[in-house]
Design a protein around this motif. Structure first.
Motif, PDB file in Angstrom:
ATOM      1  N   GLU A 283      12.662  34.896  39.613  1.00 55.81           N
ATOM      2  CA  GLU A 283      11.886  33.919  40.378  1.00 55.81           C
ATOM      3  C   GLU A 283      10.814  33.243  39.530  1.00 55.81           C
ATOM      4  OE1 GLU A 283      13.709  36.871  43.071  1.00 55.81           O
ATOM      5  OE2 GLU A 283      12.494  37.009  41.258  1.00 55.81           O
ATOM      6  N   ASN A 284      10.515  33.835  38.373  1.00 53.32           N
ATOM      7  CA  ASN A 284       9.472  33.321  37.494  1.00 53.32           C
ATOM      8  C   ASN A 284      10.059  32.205  36.624  1.00 53.32           C
ATOM      9  OD1 ASN A 284       7.384  32.898  35.761  1.00 53.32           O
ATOM     10  ND2 ASN A 284       7.124  35.030  35.161  1.00 53.32           N
ATOM     11  N   ASN A 285       9.958  30.982  37.095  1.00 51.81           N
ATOM     12  CA  ASN A 285      10.671  29.867  36.471  1.00 51.81           C
ATOM     13  C   ASN A 285      10.199  29.547  35.060  1.00 51.81           C
ATOM     14  OD1 ASN A 285      12.242  29.477  38.790  1.00 51.81           O
ATOM     15  ND2 ASN A 285      10.650  28.227  39.742  1.00 51.81           N
ATOM     16  N   ASP A 286       8.880  29.649  34.793  1.00 50.80           N
ATOM     17  CA  ASP A 286       8.401  29.233  33.477  1.00 50.80           C
ATOM     18  C   ASP A 286       8.341  30.386  32.480  1.00 50.80           C
ATOM     19  OD1 ASP A 286       6.235  30.669  34.344  1.00 50.80           O
ATOM     20  OD2 ASP A 286       4.851  28.968  34.400  1.00 50.80           O
TER      21      ASP A 286
ATOM     22  N   LYS B 152      -5.960  49.816  28.627  1.00 50.02           N
ATOM     23  CA  LYS B 152      -4.687  49.376  28.065  1.00 50.02           C
ATOM     24  C   LYS B 152      -4.200  48.142  28.804  1.00 50.02           C
ATOM     25  CE  LYS B 152      -1.434  52.201  30.752  1.00 50.02           C
ATOM     26  NZ  LYS B 152      -0.257  53.097  30.632  1.00 50.02           N
ATOM     27  N   LEU B 153      -3.319  47.413  28.154  1.00 51.80           N
ATOM     28  CA  LEU B 153      -2.691  46.241  28.739  1.00 51.80           C
ATOM     29  C   LEU B 153      -1.256  46.616  29.095  1.00 51.80           C
ATOM     30  CD1 LEU B 153      -3.774  43.316  29.157  1.00 51.80           C
ATOM     31  CD2 LEU B 153      -2.451  42.671  27.155  1.00 51.80           C
ATOM     32  N   GLU B 154      -0.925  46.530  30.368  1.00 48.54           N
ATOM     33  CA  GLU B 154       0.412  46.869  30.846  1.00 48.54           C
ATOM     34  C   GLU B 154       1.163  45.573  31.150  1.00 48.54           C
ATOM     35  OE1 GLU B 154       3.243  49.921  32.031  1.00 48.54           O
ATOM     36  OE2 GLU B 154       1.302  50.088  31.032  1.00 48.54           O
ATOM     37  N   MET B 155       2.141  45.240  30.314  1.00 47.13           N
ATOM     38  CA  MET B 155       2.874  43.987  30.516  1.00 47.13           C
ATOM     39  C   MET B 155       3.761  44.100  31.754  1.00 47.13           C
ATOM     40  SD  MET B 155       1.413  42.718  27.979  1.00 47.13           S
ATOM     41  CE  MET B 155       2.041  41.045  28.031  1.00 47.13           C
ATOM     42  N   LEU B 156       3.759  43.051  32.555  1.00 48.79           N
ATOM     43  CA  LEU B 156       4.570  43.021  33.774  1.00 48.79           C
ATOM     44  C   LEU B 156       5.963  42.475  33.468  1.00 48.79           C
ATOM     45  CD1 LEU B 156       1.807  41.658  36.144  1.00 48.79           C
ATOM     46  CD2 LEU B 156       2.798  43.951  36.222  1.00 48.79           C
ATOM     47  N   ARG B 157       6.897  42.836  34.311  1.00 51.52           N
ATOM     48  CA  ARG B 157       8.284  42.418  34.110  1.00 51.52           C
ATOM     49  C   ARG B 157       8.449  40.922  34.359  1.00 51.52           C
ATOM     50  NH1 ARG B 157      11.706  45.776  38.160  1.00 51.52           N
ATOM     51  NH2 ARG B 157      13.249  44.262  37.469  1.00 51.52           N
TER      52      ARG B 157
ATOM     53  N   SER C 145       7.379  35.767  42.800  1.00 48.99           N
ATOM     54  CA  SER C 145       7.023  36.560  41.623  1.00 48.99           C
ATOM     55  C   SER C 145       5.744  37.348  41.840  1.00 48.99           C
ATOM     56  CB  SER C 145       6.866  35.664  40.394  1.00 48.99           C
ATOM     57  OG  SER C 145       8.115  35.169  39.977  1.00 48.99           O
ATOM     58  N   SER C 146       4.750  36.734  42.459  1.00 46.18           N
ATOM     59  CA  SER C 146       3.479  37.430  42.658  1.00 46.18           C
ATOM     60  C   SER C 146       3.655  38.629  43.583  1.00 46.18           C
ATOM     61  CB  SER C 146       2.419  36.472  43.213  1.00 46.18           C
ATOM     62  OG  SER C 146       2.827  35.895  44.431  1.00 46.18           O
ATOM     63  N   LYS C 147       4.507  38.506  44.581  1.00 43.90           N
ATOM     64  CA  LYS C 147       4.772  39.636  45.469  1.00 43.90           C
ATOM     65  C   LYS C 147       5.455  40.768  44.708  1.00 43.90           C
ATOM     66  CE  LYS C 147       6.884  40.919  49.888  1.00 43.90           C
ATOM     67  NZ  LYS C 147       7.646  40.436  51.080  1.00 43.90           N
ATOM     68  N   LEU C 148       6.423  40.422  43.873  1.00 44.40           N
ATOM     69  CA  LEU C 148       7.107  41.440  43.071  1.00 44.40           C
ATOM     70  C   LEU C 148       6.154  42.112  42.092  1.00 44.40           C
ATOM     71  CD1 LEU C 148      10.400  39.465  42.381  1.00 44.40           C
ATOM     72  CD2 LEU C 148      10.246  41.594  43.688  1.00 44.40           C
ATOM     73  N   GLN C 149       5.236  41.338  41.520  1.00 47.63           N
ATOM     74  CA  GLN C 149       4.295  41.909  40.567  1.00 47.63           C
ATOM     75  C   GLN C 149       3.253  42.787  41.253  1.00 47.63           C
ATOM     76  OE1 GLN C 149       3.076  38.356  38.430  1.00 47.63           O
ATOM     77  NE2 GLN C 149       4.690  38.639  36.901  1.00 47.63           N
ATOM     78  N   LEU C 150       2.859  42.445  42.471  1.00 52.23           N
ATOM     79  CA  LEU C 150       1.975  43.340  43.221  1.00 52.23           C
ATOM     80  C   LEU C 150       2.683  44.647  43.540  1.00 52.23           C
ATOM     81  CD1 LEU C 150      -0.558  44.156  44.706  1.00 52.23           C
ATOM     82  CD2 LEU C 150       0.253  42.865  46.703  1.00 52.23           C
TER      83      LEU C 150
END
Length: 226
Positions: free
Chosen positions: A108-111, A99-104, A142-147
């Protein structure tokens, strides 16, 4: 049971004719049991022109799953013939579920680029193992939050997990801060750099963006090569 994983961001269709053969030669030499690919694109003119499937015409993995994440032309101004960009897993082991789990989205994610985790369940030696193919946002916060979001998902949905891919995390201490308690971390076992600078890079020196994390309760990382 021992198995080998390779993870690679293949960078869409840019110079694809040149790079495709190099990738096939490399993968045939290394013979990974599980291959995780990020920024895998499909040609906008044909639903069948898919980079993962093109590679597999010669690699011949028995199990392949590709999942679209976003439309390329909404993200990039240049036209590289790509319609959709996504994630792919090629495996010698049966894929039981995926499955594909969409991340929030984070402030901080400017684009506001959509990111997702590709979650597959592999049947290996009578055991079910979860492998999460990741491509996080290209900024440190953002990458830290997504991890952290990914690790929390693993804790909630209990099953031994391997998390690997393009973390886009230059600050290697952030990976250790979030994952060291429960996971073996590739970078902590052997220091390496995974992305040399190019004309488009924000950084002008070699950095580490790619990692593999493995649940300490189930796995042991025997060796690392980058």
């Amino acid at each position: 049971m021992k198995f080998k994983i390779i993870t690679l961001n293949i960078g869409r269709f840019q110079r694809w004719a040149e790079r495709k053969q190099k990738l096939i030669t490399f993968f045939k030499k290394e013979k990974p049991d599980i291959l995780l690919l990020q920024e895998v694109c499909e040609d906008k003119a044909s639903q069948y022109a898919n980079q993962a499937r093109e590679l597999n015409e010669l690699l011949r993995y028995p199990h392949l799953i590709y999942q679209r994440v976003t439309e390329v032309q909404k993200l990039y101004k240049q036209n590289d013939n790509a319609g959709f960009m996504g994630l792919a897993v090629l495996s010698r082991f049966p894929i039981g579920d995926s499955k594909l789990e969409m991340l929030r989205f984070y402030k901080e994610n400017n684009d506001k680029k959509q990111q997702a985790n590709q979650i597959v369940i592999l049947n290996i030696d009578r055991s079910k193992i979860r492998v999460i193919n990741v491509h996080f946002e290209n900024n440190d916060k953002s990458s830290k939050l997504q991890l952290n979001e990914t690790i929390e998902y693993c804790k909630k949905n209990k099953l031994p997990s391997i998390i690997a891919g393009d973390f886009n995390m230059i600050i290697t201490s952030d990976v250790k801060e979030l994952a060291n308690k429960d996971c073996w971390i590739s970078y902590e076992l052997k220091k390496y750099t995974s992305f040399p600078p190019n004309q488009f890079s924000n950084n002008r020196k070699d950095v580490t963006l790619d990692y593999l994390l493995a649940d300490k309760s189930k796995f042991k990382i025997n060796s690392i090569k980058c």
